[in-house]
Design a protein around this motif. Structure first.
Motif, mmCIF file in Angstrom:
data_model
loop_
_atom_site.group_PDB
_atom_site.id
_atom_site.type_symbol
_atom_site.label_atom_id
_atom_site.label_comp_id
_atom_site.label_asym_id
_atom_site.label_seq_id
_atom_site.Cartn_x
_atom_site.Cartn_y
_atom_site.Cartn_z
ATOM 1 N N GLU A 1 42.371 28.096 34.717
ATOM 2 C CA GLU A 1 43.449 28.831 34.196
ATOM 3 C C GLU A 1 43.112 30.360 34.382
ATOM 4 O O GLU A 1 42.164 31.067 33.915
ATOM 5 C CB GLU A 1 43.254 28.677 32.674
ATOM 6 C CG GLU A 1 44.385 29.296 31.717
ATOM 7 C CD GLU A 1 44.359 28.728 30.320
ATOM 8 O OE1 GLU A 1 44.766 29.390 29.458
ATOM 9 O OE2 GLU A 1 43.750 27.474 30.248
ATOM 10 N N GLY A 2 44.026 30.851 35.247
ATOM 11 C CA GLY A 2 44.116 32.318 35.700
ATOM 12 C C GLY A 2 43.057 32.790 36.550
ATOM 13 O O GLY A 2 42.751 33.915 36.906
ATOM 14 N N PHE A 3 42.403 31.721 37.178
ATOM 15 C CA PHE A 3 41.429 31.960 38.324
ATOM 16 C C PHE A 3 41.484 30.996 39.568
ATOM 17 O O PHE A 3 42.023 29.930 39.388
ATOM 18 C CB PHE A 3 39.856 32.395 37.683
ATOM 19 C CG PHE A 3 39.457 30.629 37.235
ATOM 20 C CD1 PHE A 3 38.798 30.130 38.242
ATOM 21 C CD2 PHE A 3 39.492 30.512 36.135
ATOM 22 C CE1 PHE A 3 38.187 28.955 37.782
ATOM 23 C CE2 PHE A 3 38.911 29.382 35.598
ATOM 24 C CZ PHE A 3 38.382 28.529 36.409
ATOM 25 N N ARG A 4 40.982 31.530 40.762
ATOM 26 C CA ARG A 4 40.989 30.765 42.030
ATOM 27 C C ARG A 4 39.521 30.816 42.464
ATOM 28 O O ARG A 4 38.958 31.890 42.575
ATOM 29 C CB ARG A 4 42.076 31.425 42.901
ATOM 30 C CG ARG A 4 42.137 30.197 44.067
ATOM 31 C CD ARG A 4 43.294 30.789 45.133
ATOM 32 N NE ARG A 4 44.517 30.445 44.400
ATOM 33 C CZ ARG A 4 45.506 31.026 44.962
ATOM 34 N NH1 ARG A 4 45.702 32.026 45.769
ATOM 35 N NH2 ARG A 4 46.732 30.580 44.317
ATOM 36 N N VAL A 5 39.096 29.752 43.041
ATOM 37 C CA VAL A 5 37.656 29.645 43.519
ATOM 38 C C VAL A 5 37.748 29.129 44.995
ATOM 39 O O VAL A 5 38.501 28.089 45.337
ATOM 40 C CB VAL A 5 36.830 28.667 42.784
ATOM 41 C CG1 VAL A 5 35.588 28.466 43.490
ATOM 42 C CG2 VAL A 5 36.859 29.025 41.385
#
Length: 185
Positions: free
Chosen positions: A139-143
């Motif tokens: 939710e709201g981030f990328r890894v």
């Protein structure tokens, strides 16, 4: 070979990925430098400090190897299932660079394995995912997690793997910290 040259030959773009940060040019040509069991195609010309070759194997996978004294055909690591994934990986890096928050660090192969376990439940991105590289979204981030260098130079406790996390907002950064990053080390 002809099909690969027609599809990818001449393709050039800037690849901002952690292992490159350079302009890549697809110049498929036969590589006869050590493949005993299968023909290889030298797929990409590049100039990073890491002297690896990017090869297309007979099964269609993209593999990296570091050539030089003591090289053996076993020192080839499959990184992507197909060349399009290498291109998609670069596009995801480019897109993510526009996000508001970023954290990058080198981690050990054992920390990378723990992080992959903690990423269960996040959405695995099909684009850009490789055999030694993964992309997830929360939710709201990328890894982004790469164990490529760790596989090329195995040393479980050395910091040979790359982790990058991007967030669109401060809330996304907090979610990434709580879900993944606060437990590293």
């Amino acid at each position: 070979m002809r099909e690969t040259q027609q599809r990818y030959g001449g393709l050039a773009f800037y690849n901002p990925a952690v292992h490159f940060s350079e302009r890549m040019v697809f110049e498929p040509r036969p590589d006869f430098g050590g493949a005993r069991d299968e023909p290889w195609i030298d797929l990409v010309e590049h100039s990073t400090a890491i002297p690896w070759s990017i090869l297309l194997r007979a099964d269609g996978t993209v593999a990296y190897t570091v050539t030089g004294p003591g090289w053996a055909p076993e020192a080839v690591v499959k990184v992507f299932a197909h060349p399009d994934a290498l291109i998609e990986d670069a596009a995801l890096h480019e897109e993510s660079a526009a996000w508001a928050w970023k954290r990058s660090e080198a981690i050990s192969l054992s920390d990378a394995e723990h992080l992959r376990e903690r990423a269960l439940g996040l959405r695995l991105l099909a684009e850009g995912v490789g055999l030694t590289q993964r992309w997830w979204e929360g939710e709201g981030f990328r890894v982004f997690l790469s164990t490529t260098v760790g596989r090329l130079f195995p040393a479980p406790q050395r910091l040979t793997c790359a982790l990058s996390v991007w967030a669109e907002t401060a809330r996304g950064a907090q979610a990434a910290e709580a879900r993944l990053l606060s437990r590293l080390g």
